[in-house]
Design a protein around this motif. Structure first.
Motif, PDB file in Angstrom:
ATOM      1  N   THR A 267       1.354  -2.423  -2.877  1.00 21.69           N
ATOM      2  CA  THR A 267       0.416  -1.564  -3.662  1.00 21.69           C
ATOM      3  C   THR A 267       0.703  -1.609  -4.769  1.00 21.69           C
ATOM      4  O   THR A 267       0.677  -1.013  -5.460  1.00 21.69           O
ATOM      5  CB  THR A 267       0.929   0.192  -3.231  1.00 21.69           C
ATOM      6  OG1 THR A 267       1.897   0.297  -3.459  1.00 21.69           O
ATOM      7  CG2 THR A 267       0.660  -0.042  -1.278  1.00 21.69           C
ATOM      8  N   GLN A 271       1.530   1.998  -6.770  1.00 20.96           N
ATOM      9  CA  GLN A 271       2.937   1.980  -5.965  1.00 20.96           C
ATOM     10  C   GLN A 271       3.073   3.224  -4.682  1.00 20.96           C
ATOM     11  O   GLN A 271       3.183   4.490  -5.426  1.00 20.96           O
ATOM     12  CB  GLN A 271       3.712   1.174  -6.636  1.00 20.96           C
ATOM     13  CG  GLN A 271       5.216   1.251  -5.385  1.00 20.96           C
ATOM     14  CD  GLN A 271       5.819   1.698  -4.939  1.00 20.96           C
ATOM     15  OE1 GLN A 271       5.935   2.964  -5.357  1.00 20.96           O
ATOM     16  NE2 GLN A 271       6.657   1.477  -3.214  1.00 20.96           N
ATOM     17  N   ASP A 300      -2.643  -3.167  -0.074  1.00 22.72           N
ATOM     18  CA  ASP A 300      -3.214  -1.683   0.506  1.00 22.72           C
ATOM     19  C   ASP A 300      -3.612  -0.958  -1.333  1.00 22.72           C
ATOM     20  O   ASP A 300      -2.862  -0.815  -2.484  1.00 22.72           O
ATOM     21  CB  ASP A 300      -2.389  -1.095   0.825  1.00 22.72           C
ATOM     22  CG  ASP A 300      -2.938   0.124   0.958  1.00 22.72           C
ATOM     23  OD1 ASP A 300      -3.550  -0.004   1.369  1.00 22.72           O
ATOM     24  OD2 ASP A 300      -1.820   1.004   2.034  1.00 22.72           O
ATOM     25  N   PHE A 302      -4.446   1.593  -2.624  1.00 22.78           N
ATOM     26  CA  PHE A 302      -3.619   3.336  -1.963  1.00 22.78           C
ATOM     27  C   PHE A 302      -3.992   4.040  -3.084  1.00 22.78           C
ATOM     28  O   PHE A 302      -3.376   3.577  -4.274  1.00 22.78           O
ATOM     29  CB  PHE A 302      -2.458   3.426  -1.619  1.00 22.78           C
ATOM     30  CG  PHE A 302      -2.011   4.299  -0.950  1.00 22.78           C
ATOM     31  CD1 PHE A 302      -2.056   4.504  -0.138  1.00 22.78           C
ATOM     32  CD2 PHE A 302      -0.998   5.080  -2.178  1.00 22.78           C
ATOM     33  CE1 PHE A 302      -1.986   6.298   0.860  1.00 22.78           C
ATOM     34  CE2 PHE A 302      -0.917   6.222  -1.764  1.00 22.78           C
ATOM     35  CZ  PHE A 302      -1.095   7.056  -0.014  1.00 22.78           C
TER      36      PHE A 302
END
Length: 496
Positions: A267, A271, A300, A302
């Motif tokens: 990520t 993170q 990802d 995110f």
């Protein structure tokens, strides 16, 4: 149009009619000059006033562009020397130039422990499955249903008789590609985009495709601490999980193992749960390592668009080769729109799409044609960008409330966060054992609020080394309920 050549000899052209903010254009020009080695590591860039004068723009435009590039790791502020091209990029550039080696990584017993053992907390997964006003991962959704949203669904309702292709509605794939270009500085073809039911569906699709080609158990590296949901999803698809250390800046690329992994999940833009942003030298080191070892990087994305300071950072995929690259980007609209959509996307380079697309064709598309049509229309209207900007202001206000209402709470430090839907409360004072005991005690006392123990996000928590604390969400309730929940949590913290 306005244009000029700056002191460092790099060309900068700004187009006031382009529909792209001037700070974004300037940051892009500087980024390109650094990537092309027109500006080299350690070289000074022009002073903000000087560059603003040469370009005929406000100094604030230059300041915003420099701050963005400092956040990304392209520039560095040096006391007494002004702003420089990050000197650390010199090592990263040489690492990025290493020749790629062919062949998949074979599992071995070297590197991090391949048997991390059970999670210390069985269900700290953020998202709607966790209840409570302060549950992590739950977005604010009360502002989505505006005129553009309703118009999108009215038009989509007329497509009840159509079935979207397995790879996704062509219009939606095109709009997602445009969305990534505008919001994530990632210019890729719509052909590189596949529609998914979210990040876990995209991860499962990739692992299924890779498992069919490698003929053995896949070994997947995950950040530690990290998202339990993707860690668990990878294990459900039969992968063996290897934990990789992460620190305040994200994945520790200096400790990546060779010859162990097939896939690593990262990520880099935000993170989870510590909130770090992977610096550019680490990004380049990660890409060079992946090329050398044959490991596939799953990025990802995110909470990447939910950034309070500066613009959203470019993706790791933006640095990757669109044909032969190793980065698969996973994204979802659950955080920016609503979890009820169950819609997301996968972006992959051509070489990997050749493995993934046949699997998706066999399994079929997981998102209904009506949902895809509505989402395509909503994206095309530009309303998602405006909605995201509005929500960022609300989340930033809630972040400020967390800092204000919990300031001075006994033995608690609110860790700084540049974005996202959660906050981390670090427990201070006492020894590690006492902090861990208090972490569990407060989590149990605040269970009705949805508060999660930070320890649940580690698989291998080194005694005395890992941060101890709590994770709280900043969505899922109206403003009054949110403030009341914070007041209740404050009372628990002061008592416990």
């Amino acid at each position: 149009m306005s244009g000029a050549r700056a002191t460092g000899g790099f060309p900068v052209t700004l187009d006031r009619g382009a529909g792209v903010p001037l700070p974004v254009q300037l940051a892009s020009a500087l980024r390109e000059a650094i990537d092309d080695a027109t500006l080299r590591p350690g070289e000074a860039v022009p002073a903000t006033r000087e560059l603003a004068r040469r370009l005929g723009i406000a100094r604030g435009v230059v300041v915003a562009a420099y701050e963005q590039l400092i956040a990304e790791g392209y520039l560095a502020a040096a006391r007494g020397r002004g702003t420089l091209v990050n000197p650390a990029l010199g090592a990263g550039a040489s690492a990025a130039a290493e020749p790629a080696l062919t062949g998949p990584a074979e599992a071995s017993q070297s590197g991090p422990d391949p048997d991390p053992g059970p999670d210390p907390d069985p269900d700290p997964t953020p998202g709607p499955g966790v209840s409570g006003v302060l549950a992590p991962g739950v977005p604010i959704t009360d502002a989505v249903a505006g005129p553009a949203w309703r118009a999108a669904w009215r038009e989509a309702a007329g497509r009840l008789g159509s079935v979207a292709p397995a790879l996704g509605d062509p219009e939606l794939r095109s709009e997602i590609a445009e969305h990534l270009r505008r919001m994530r500085a990632t210019a890729r073809s719509a052909a590189d985009v596949l529609v998914t039911a979210g990040t876990r569906d995209g991860l499962g699709l990739l692992l299924t495709a890779l498992g069919g080609t490698r003929g053995r158990e896949l070994v997947v590296g995950v950040e530690d601490p990290g998202l339990p949901s993707l860690r668990g999803a990878a294990a459900r698809y039969g992968a063996r999980i290897v934990t990789l250390p992460a620190d305040a800046k994200g994945l520790d690329t200096a400790r990546l193992p060779d010859g162990v992994l097939d896939v690593v999940i990262v990520t880099p833009s935000h993170q989870y749960p510590l909130g770090g942003t992977l610096p550019l030298p680490r990004r380049r080191e990660l890409l060079a390592w992946a090329r050398r070892t044959g490991v596939i990087i799953v990025e990802d994305d995110f909470d990447s668009e939910l950034r309070y300071t500066g613009s959203p950072l470019p993706t790791l995929a933006a640095l990757d080769d669109p044909a032969t690259g190793s980065v698969v980007l996973l994204g979802t609209f659950s955080r920016t729109v609503s979890p009820a959509l169950s819609a997301g996307y996968l972006l992959a380079p051509a070489g990997l799409r050749g493995l993934i697309e046949p699997v998706r064709a066999e399994l079929g598309g997981p998102v209904s044609s009506v949902v895809q049509a509505a989402l395509a229309r909503y994206l095309a209207s530009g309303e998602l960008r405006r909605h995201t900007a509005r929500m960022l202001r609300r989340y930033a206000a809630r972040r400020d409330e967390v800092s204000e209402l919990l300031a001075g709470a006994r033995g608690v430090r609110v860790r700084p966060m540049d974005g996202g839907l959660h906050a981390v409360l670090e427990l201070t004072g006492g020894d590690a054992a006492a902090r861990r005991a208090r972490e569990s005690q407060i989590r149990d006392a605040a269970a009705g609020l949805g508060v999660q123990a930070l320890g649940g996000y580690w698989q291998q928590r080194e005694p005395g080394a890992a941060i101890t604390g709590l994770v709280i969400g900043m969505g899922g309730a109206d403003d009054a309920e949110f403030r009341a929940a914070l007041a209740e949590l404050r009372a628990i913290l002061d008592k416990g």
